[in-house]
Design an enzyme around this catalytic site. Structure first.
Site, PDB file in Angstrom:
ATOM      1  N   ARG A   1      43.528  34.947  38.027  1.00  0.00           N
ATOM      2  CA  ARG A   1      42.362  35.764  37.669  1.00  0.00           C
ATOM      3  C   ARG A   1      41.117  34.887  37.537  1.00  0.00           C
ATOM      4  NH1 ARG A   1      43.032  39.610  32.629  1.00  0.00           N
ATOM      5  NH2 ARG A   1      42.771  37.662  31.505  1.00  0.00           N
TER       6      ARG A   1
ATOM      7  N   LYS B   1      36.329  38.100  34.767  1.00  0.00           N
ATOM      8  CA  LYS B   1      36.174  37.761  33.342  1.00  0.00           C
ATOM      9  C   LYS B   1      35.007  36.780  33.243  1.00  0.00           C
ATOM     10  CE  LYS B   1      39.226  36.934  29.391  1.00  0.00           C
ATOM     11  NZ  LYS B   1      38.913  38.134  28.605  1.00  0.00           N
TER      12      LYS B   1
HETATM   13  C1  LIG Z   1      37.334  43.439  28.901  1.00  0.00           C
HETATM   14  C2  LIG Z   1      38.763  43.099  28.776  1.00  0.00           C
HETATM   15  N1  LIG Z   1      39.660  43.961  29.232  1.00  0.00           N
HETATM   16  C3  LIG Z   1      40.987  43.707  29.136  1.00  0.00           C
HETATM   17  C4  LIG Z   1      41.459  42.550  28.559  1.00  0.00           C
HETATM   18  C5  LIG Z   1      42.915  42.305  28.469  1.00  0.00           C
HETATM   19  O1  LIG Z   1      43.349  41.409  29.460  1.00  0.00           O
HETATM   20  P1  LIG Z   1      44.630  40.527  29.250  1.00  0.00           P
HETATM   21  O2  LIG Z   1      45.761  41.459  29.015  1.00  0.00           O
HETATM   22  O3  LIG Z   1      44.795  39.791  30.534  1.00  0.00           O
HETATM   23  O4  LIG Z   1      44.387  39.652  28.101  1.00  0.00           O
HETATM   24  C6  LIG Z   1      40.542  41.626  28.048  1.00  0.00           C
HETATM   25  C7  LIG Z   1      40.973  40.395  27.384  1.00  0.00           C
HETATM   26  O5  LIG Z   1      41.415  39.476  27.907  1.00  0.00           O
HETATM   27  C8  LIG Z   1      39.170  41.893  28.168  1.00  0.00           C
HETATM   28  O6  LIG Z   1      38.263  41.033  27.713  1.00  0.00           O
END
Ligand SMILES: Cc1ncc(COP(=O)(O)O)c(C=O)c1O
Length: 340
Positions: free
Chosen positions: A83, A185
């Site tokens: 990611r 991200k």
């Molecule tokens: C905006 C957002 N959505 C979803 C997630 C959840 O992603 P993950 O399960 O990969 O931590 C996060 C945090 O990491 C986030 O910042």
């Protein structure tokens, strides 16, 4: 096992703590240089650095879990590496190779092992990989140099309730555009979420839930976690949208709901005017783990999914399955656990 430092492990919040070591690497002239651990928690960079002005910054978040036998698990770090690589492509930054990424995580966990919370405390070591564009620059174009860093801190619950449901507010703002950077991200998405998040918290909600940026008719995601629901015919559903972050926890739950709980699963549209078919709902993510959503405030109406005070049975089963795998108590699907 290294002796642990003396902390109140059962009552950790989600706050920055400066640990002894972090990893740092510098990218220049087309390659990564000077990689390794440092005790210096500060980064001095040129005032023209694109990270300051144009938000050329991407990051990740994942955790190290202490098992019953004292060993330490990383949960699907290859997915975080992939990611971050996609986020880097979106912001024209150099990719951090998967092997370098996982190697950095392992070095940081090992060097700070005394801060990995004990098994059974509920705490974990949160890891924050981060890449920024640096160097003298003023026009809107990508940096020529980059810094990749991984730092860590012990954490407890992200949302106050843990497995206690909390309430969320339907946002009046968007954090990401329809074909913008929501899938990545990157820092700018979070800068855009600060005001809506603060307004939601001021009104007593845990956070806001963003709606689709085109029409504000469908659920997108929580500011720091994805959304899921359980339908009245026992299906696990979660929004499908180009502007939400592909949550590694969400994809893990899609798999576990199907393979371990025998449920149907679907990534689909979840319309605000059709919430009655959801008998449970939650926020899922690395930090949030699984946080049940009790009430969802949409305008002047509070929609309650399962209960404002109790966690639903399917949400609880998913939580037990996921955390059982992360802490090494349940058999993990092939490749999900990497030992430090
Ligand atoms: C905006 C957002 N959505 C979803 C997630 C959840 O992603 P993950 O399960 O990969 O931590 C996060 C945090 O990491 C986030 O910042």
């Amino acid at each position: 096992m290294t002796d642990l430092v003396d902390l109140d492990w059962e009552n950790l919040g989600f706050d920055y703590m400066e640990l002894p070591y972090r990893y740092r690497a510098h990218y220049k002239d087309g390659q990564w240089h000077k990689a390794g651990l440092t005790e210096d928690a500060t980064i001095a960079i040129n005032e023209g650095s694109p990270v300051f002005h144009y938000g050329q910054a991407a990051f990740e978040g994942l955790k190290a879990y202490r098992c019953k036998d004292g060993s330490i698990n990383l949960f699907r770090p290859d997915q975080n590496a992939a990611r971050l690589q996609r986020s880097c492509q979106r912001l024209l930054m150099p990719e951090v190779p998967t092997e370098m990424f996982i190697g950095a995580l392992k070095q940081v966990v090992k060097a700070n092992e005394a801060y990995v919370p004990p098994y059974g405390s509920g705490g974990t070591l949160y890891l924050r990989p981060n890449i920024i564009g640096v160097g003298p620059n003023i026009g809107v174009h990508p940096a020529s140099e980059y810094i990749f860093t991984v730092f860590a801190m012990p954490v407890g619950n992200y949302f106050k309730g843990g497995l206690q449901p909390t309430n969320f507010l339907a946002a009046n703002y968007d954090r990401a555009a329809h074909k913008g950077t929501g899938q990545s991200k990157v820092g700018g998405n979070y800068a855009a979420s600060l005001l809506p998040g603060a307004e939601a918290k001021k009104q007593g909600f845990s956070d806001c839930i963003y709606l689709d940026p085109l029409e504000h008719k469908k659920i997108e995601e929580v500011g720091s976690a994805n959304f899921f629901g359980i339908t009245n015919d026992n299906k696990f559903v979660t929004p499908s949208s180009p502007s939400i972050l592909p949550s590694i926890t969400k994809y893990s739950l899609l798999y576990l709901a199907k393979e371990r709980l025998g449920m149907e699963t679907e990534e689909t549209d979840i319309y605000l005017d059709d919430l009655d078919h959801l008998v449970e709902a939650g926020a899922c993510g690395t930090a949030a783990v699984i946080s049940p959503i009790g009430g969802f405030q949409i305008g002047d109406k509070l929609h309650v999914f399962y209960s404002e005070t109790k966690v639903g049975p399917v949400t609880k089963k998913l939580y037990d399955e996921l955390t059982g795998i992360q802490f090494g108590d349940k058999k993990a699907p092939e490749g999900w656990i990497v030992k430090v």
